[in-house]
Design an enzyme around this catalytic site. Structure first.
Site, PDB file in Angstrom:
ATOM      1  N   LYS A  66       0.918  -1.243   0.004  1.00  0.00           N
ATOM      2  CA  LYS A  66       0.139  -0.149   0.083  1.00  0.00           C
ATOM      3  C   LYS A  66       0.848   1.195  -0.005  1.00  0.00           C
ATOM      4  O   LYS A  66       1.677   1.178   0.695  1.00  0.00           O
ATOM      5  CB  LYS A  66      -0.773  -0.098   1.281  1.00  0.00           C
ATOM      6  CG  LYS A  66      -1.854   0.907   1.344  1.00  0.00           C
ATOM      7  CD  LYS A  66      -2.664   0.809   2.675  1.00  0.00           C
ATOM      8  CE  LYS A  66      -3.967   2.159   2.633  1.00  0.00           C
ATOM      9  NZ  LYS A  66      -4.511   1.935   3.947  1.00  0.00           N
ATOM     10  N   SER A  86      -9.346  -0.082   7.641  1.00  0.00           N
ATOM     11  CA  SER A  86      -8.937  -0.096   6.141  1.00  0.00           C
ATOM     12  C   SER A  86      -8.389  -1.318   5.616  1.00  0.00           C
ATOM     13  O   SER A  86      -7.951  -1.526   4.396  1.00  0.00           O
ATOM     14  CB  SER A  86      -8.019   0.979   6.001  1.00  0.00           C
ATOM     15  OG  SER A  86      -8.604   2.190   5.754  1.00  0.00           O
ATOM     16  N   SER A 113      -9.319   2.004   3.161  1.00  0.00           N
ATOM     17  CA  SER A 113      -8.651   2.772   2.267  1.00  0.00           C
ATOM     18  C   SER A 113      -7.684   1.902   1.469  1.00  0.00           C
ATOM     19  O   SER A 113      -7.191   2.361   0.322  1.00  0.00           O
ATOM     20  CB  SER A 113      -7.790   3.853   3.119  1.00  0.00           C
ATOM     21  OG  SER A 113      -7.137   3.283   3.851  1.00  0.00           O
TER      22      SER A 113
HETATM   23  N1  GLN Z   1     -12.667   4.383   6.600  1.00  0.00           N
HETATM   24  C1  GLN Z   1     -12.140   4.738   7.823  1.00  0.00           C
HETATM   25  C2  GLN Z   1     -11.955   6.194   7.634  1.00  0.00           C
HETATM   26  O1  GLN Z   1     -12.194   6.689   6.819  1.00  0.00           O
HETATM   27  C3  GLN Z   1     -10.915   3.819   8.159  1.00  0.00           C
HETATM   28  C4  GLN Z   1      -9.731   4.436   7.523  1.00  0.00           C
HETATM   29  C5  GLN Z   1      -8.567   3.801   7.788  1.00  0.00           C
HETATM   30  O2  GLN Z   1      -8.549   2.564   8.645  1.00  0.00           O
HETATM   31  N2  GLN Z   1      -7.150   4.058   7.469  1.00  0.00           N
HETATM   32  O3  GLN Z   1     -11.202   6.716   8.497  1.00  0.00           O
END
Ligand code: GLN
Length: 487
Positions: free
Chosen positions: A78, A177, A153
């Protein structure tokens, strides 16, 4: 032999037996990449030439004596993880062209074990989002339905694994994420205990919540990758010395007699009948395997999301301060003074969601509001942690859906951030408390995969891996993503 369906262990055995070469493996994955990437867009940057070259150097003679199952396997990283000399953007235009000056510990461990990096996976900008639509570059598409999101993400990572462009990928999970995109793309996503895997070289989103972990085809592969990346790191003072287990042995551990708790507050009745069926089916599988399933009371589960959306932006606003156009990446053209230079650079190169969170975070930390929001959220965080600890006195793990729905349409939630935030409702609790969580596909809802989630006690990844393995074995193979069967 279908090379791209082989597990890490099988690949390793075939390599050692001389039935496959590293070039065969890289070639097979490259073939899938070439056929799918223009439709799914899982990577911001790739360098296949480089790994094809490395693959050739890894002659059968050289790998014959290797004991690492990661030796010679193509992997994705990532783009929030630093990779020395390679563009690292965190999915943000502000870091376009920025080449990392060192390599993240977790990534270095993969390299030391012999993994070959295909490239950097697309993600929401600075990992802020749940659909990969917030990437500063382009959205990634769900391989099961190109009109849908892959989750986020770590959407590029999950998509790349689902389409067999790479054997596995490494993502980050601050509020879900790793697990949510794994659920949307039909793959396994493991968020380790906070402190289990080094965050050194992870571009921080919210430092008290961030963790680094694997996205893989199977539970067994997740166990192998976890074994490779865990451990104390003197560059990350939150990593612990606590002894990692042999996770690959743990997955086959008998789950008979284990007790898992389903929080009654997940409000199953509010979910679609298909989601309820998936979840019930998984419960039946667990019961068939001798697991006792009980209802538990997590009264403050419902507060986890609100706590997350105060603490996370507070930490984001602080972590994002360093992107000022001077030290890293892109720079505004002209400005009259230093302040307007900062404002122009950040105004031009940061996306709307990142700005929204910086503003929310600055607000909840500002004098006059700090007690009301940030301090209060920290207190509720403590209450939630105590409640979780107490509940673990009675059960070995919690069990809940990973997400309230399968993958949604691209564009469906972009106009309404709150709606997007609600898709994190079952995942954020693990980050707030720092416990490990794993999402494993339980089956399909129509043509879309769906995942269920186990949350474990601190540093007890072994138990949730063993439980997830039960679901995987009972479930059998998932259908291939449409994009692969249409090739
Ligand atoms: N979807 C969550 C957010 O928008 C989680 C993001 C993450 O785990 N990096 O914050």
């Amino acid at each position: 032999m279908d090379i791209v369906e082989l597990s890490l262990k099988q690949l390793h055995n075939e390599l050692k037996a001389g039935n496959l070469t590293v070039s065969d493996i890289v070639g097979a994955y490259k073939n899938n990449f070439d056929k799918t990437e223009n439709k799914i867009k899982a990577f911001i940057h790739t360098d296949w030439d480089e790994i094809e070259k490395k693959a050739q150097e890894l002659t059968p003679d050289k790998i014959k004596n290797s004991n690492s199952v990661l030796q010679g396997v193509p992997v994705g990283i990532k783009d929030v993880l630093m990779t020395h000399g390679v563009q690292t953007t965190a999915g943000s235009k502000i870091l376009e062209g920025y080449k990392a000056t060192y390599t993240a510990t977790a990534v270095q461990k993969l390299f030391d074990a012999g993994a070959l990096m295909v490239g950097k996976n697309n993600c929401d900008e600075f990992a802020m989002g749940g659909s990969t639509e917030n990437s500063g570059f382009f959205p990634t598409h769900n391989p099961y339905d190109l009109s849908r999101v892959p989750g986020g993400s770590s959407g590029g990572s999950a998509t790349a694994v689902a389409t067999r462009q790479v054997v596995f990928s490494i993502g980050s999970d601050t509020g879900g994420s790793i697990r949510q995109p794994a659920s949307f793309c039909g793959v396994v996503g493991l968020k380790p205990t906070y402190g289990r895997v080094s965050r050194f070289g992870l571009i921080a989103m919210a430092s008290s919540l961030d963790s680094v972990g694997p996205i893989t085809k199977s539970v067994e592969d997740a166990a192998y990758v976890l074994e490779a990346i865990v451990g104390h790191d003197s560059y990350d003072s939150t990593t612990t010395d606590s002894k990692p287990e042999k996770y690959t042995d743990a997955i086959d551990r008998s789950v008979k007699g284990m007790k898992i708790g389903v929080p009654k507050q997940i409000d199953l009745a509010s979910l679609s009948s298909e989601v309820q069926e998936q979840f019930q089916q998984s419960i039946d599988w667990l019961k068939d395997s001798g697991v006792e399933v009980v209802e538990i009371d997590l009264q403050h589960l419902k507060d986890a999301l609100a706590v997350y959306y105060v603490i996370m932006p507070a930490e984001v606003s602080s972590n994002m301060a360093k992107f000022d156009g001077i030290r890293f990446g892109q720079t505004a053209d002209k400005a009259d003074d230093l302040l307007s230079f900062y404002m122009k650079t950040r105004g031009e190169y940061l996306g709307a969601e990142v700005k929204r969170r910086i503003m929310m975070g600055t607000y909840v930390l500002s004098s006059g509001y700090m007690d009301e929001y940030y301090v209060k959220a920290q207190k509720v965080r403590r209450i939630i942690a105590n409640e979780v600890k107490q509940a673990f006195g009675d059960v070995d793990a919690f069990f809940l859906p990973t997400t309230p729905t399968p993958a949604f349409e691209i564009g469906e939630k972009t106009m309404n951030p709150i709606d997007m935030y609600l898709s994190d409702i079952y995942t954020v609790i693990a980050n707030i408390v720092g416990i490990p969580g794993i999402s494993v596909p339980s089956g399909m809802i129509g043509e879309l995969p769906f995942g269920v989630q186990f949350l474990g006690k601190h540093f007890d990844e072994a138990t949730i891996l063993a439980l997830a393995n039960v679901i995987e074995k009972k479930r059998g193979n998932l259908p291939q993503p449409k994009i692969l069967s249409n090739l």
